[in-house]
Motif scaffolding. Sequence first.
Motif, PDB file in Angstrom:
ATOM      1  N   SER A 130       0.846  -1.206   0.000  1.00  0.00           N
ATOM      2  CA  SER A 130       0.000   0.000   0.000  1.00  0.00           C
ATOM      3  C   SER A 130       0.872   1.244   0.000  1.00  0.00           C
ATOM      4  CB  SER A 130      -0.826   0.099   1.293  1.00  0.00           C
ATOM      5  OG  SER A 130      -1.626  -0.998   1.512  1.00  0.00           O
TER       6      SER A 130
ATOM      7  N   LEU B  31     -14.258  -0.579  -3.280  1.00  0.00           N
ATOM      8  CA  LEU B  31     -12.883  -0.806  -3.731  1.00  0.00           C
ATOM      9  C   LEU B  31     -12.733  -2.221  -4.255  1.00  0.00           C
ATOM     10  CD1 LEU B  31     -10.859   0.921  -0.869  1.00  0.00           C
ATOM     11  CD2 LEU B  31     -11.032   1.689  -3.244  1.00  0.00           C
ATOM     12  N   GLY B  34      -7.326  -4.027  -1.988  1.00  0.00           N
ATOM     13  CA  GLY B  34      -6.807  -3.255  -0.875  1.00  0.00           C
ATOM     14  C   GLY B  34      -6.595  -4.115   0.337  1.00  0.00           C
ATOM     15  N   SER B 130      -8.743   0.241   3.229  1.00  0.00           N
ATOM     16  CA  SER B 130      -7.741   1.054   2.505  1.00  0.00           C
ATOM     17  C   SER B 130      -7.511   0.501   1.107  1.00  0.00           C
ATOM     18  CB  SER B 130      -6.364   0.976   3.175  1.00  0.00           C
ATOM     19  OG  SER B 130      -6.383   1.367   4.496  1.00  0.00           O
ATOM     20  N   PRO B 131      -7.205   1.361   0.146  1.00  0.00           N
ATOM     21  CA  PRO B 131      -6.839   0.881  -1.189  1.00  0.00           C
ATOM     22  C   PRO B 131      -5.476   0.167  -1.135  1.00  0.00           C
ATOM     23  CG  PRO B 131      -7.126   3.294  -1.165  1.00  0.00           C
ATOM     24  CD  PRO B 131      -7.129   2.830   0.249  1.00  0.00           C
TER      25      PRO B 131
END
Lengths: 131, 131, 131
Positions: A130, B31, B34, B130-131
């Motif tokens: 990430s 998304l 992630g 989160s990506p």
Amino acid sequence: MNKTIQVSSRGRDDWVDISREVQAAVSESGLDEGVVTVYVPHTTCGIAIQENADPPLKVDITRALDALCPWEGNYGHGEDNAAAHMKAVLTGPSVQIPFEKGRLMLGTWQGINLCEFDGPRNRRVIIHVSP
Amino acid sequence: MNKTIQVSSRGRDDWVDISREVQAAVSESGLDEGVVTVYVPHTTCGIAIQENADPPLKVDITRALDALCPWEGNYGHGEDNAAAHMKAVLTGPSVQIPFEKGRLMLGTWQGINLCEFDGPRNRRVIIHVSP
Amino acid sequence: MNKTIQVSSRGRDDWVDISREVQAAVSESGLDEGVVTVYVPHTTCGIAIQENADPPLKVDITRALDALCPWEGNYGHGEDNAAAHMKAVLTGPSVQIPFEKGRLMLGTWQGINLCEFDGPRNRRVIIHVSP
């Protein structure tokens, strides 16, 4: 970026250093800075960051985990590997390591290890990079 | 994206499977790929990824944790739940799981569990995607 | 954003509350929402999120970890600190905490602690803030 690698363990208990493979995934991502998640999709192995310089230390830790989670016991689990599940709870299935300038920020003595508790087996490790 | 869910535990020690709720948060994020962080803002429960297919295994692990951290003991803590805090140190308050094509990359036998060590209680679980 | 802070421990075993420093890094990032990774690049200390309100509790946990990982033992490790490595395996080198509106989503009783198991030492803690 997600990348899955294959890792083979030897023996019932084993520590396999995967630091190089994790660094390779970070390098492939092309990212300069971020955090990498190293994850095992299994319930009888774990991930631990520990010293790899002194081989007797891994033996010490393996024995210490055996003392805490004896293989033989009055377990109800349908398989004979309840102790391996318990060790996996103690070590956990994931770690996160920050990186900078494309390099993992591991300390001098740190290595990333797949900790096998019910081998030998072929295991998968998922590496997520990430920003 | 942060999402907070409520979880109710039953009994002093309990494992509550929250895999479905975590997957729902990933799906809601929209998304594709992630990593999700599952976090408990509490000091007497934890998060563990473990097999949920064989119920006796949870009993084995609960007993093993009790053996390592006996409820009764010569503790200085002002409440009677020092053992629950110790179990929370061993399991930890957070896990991270990568996802791909909008699906958690959990292994066949893996479930995400809130591990209650001082229940029954209503607990909060924070899910960050989160990506 | 990566930020490295220095932490000094006192005594062989110590817990140093670094919650304020982690919050400062989140604030400096200027991000409203995300997740912070707190990581120690060392193999004989760890990170634990635990209650800091009642000082005797830290003593209880230190004693409980000593009971699980006795300092004296028949270890093969070249240094005398095998127990400290073992404690570091149990606590782990990293935690992740979500934040919202620029504030860590810590629970009322939670503090972020560097857990020293082989001090006194000067330690580094890497704080990575992700969206």
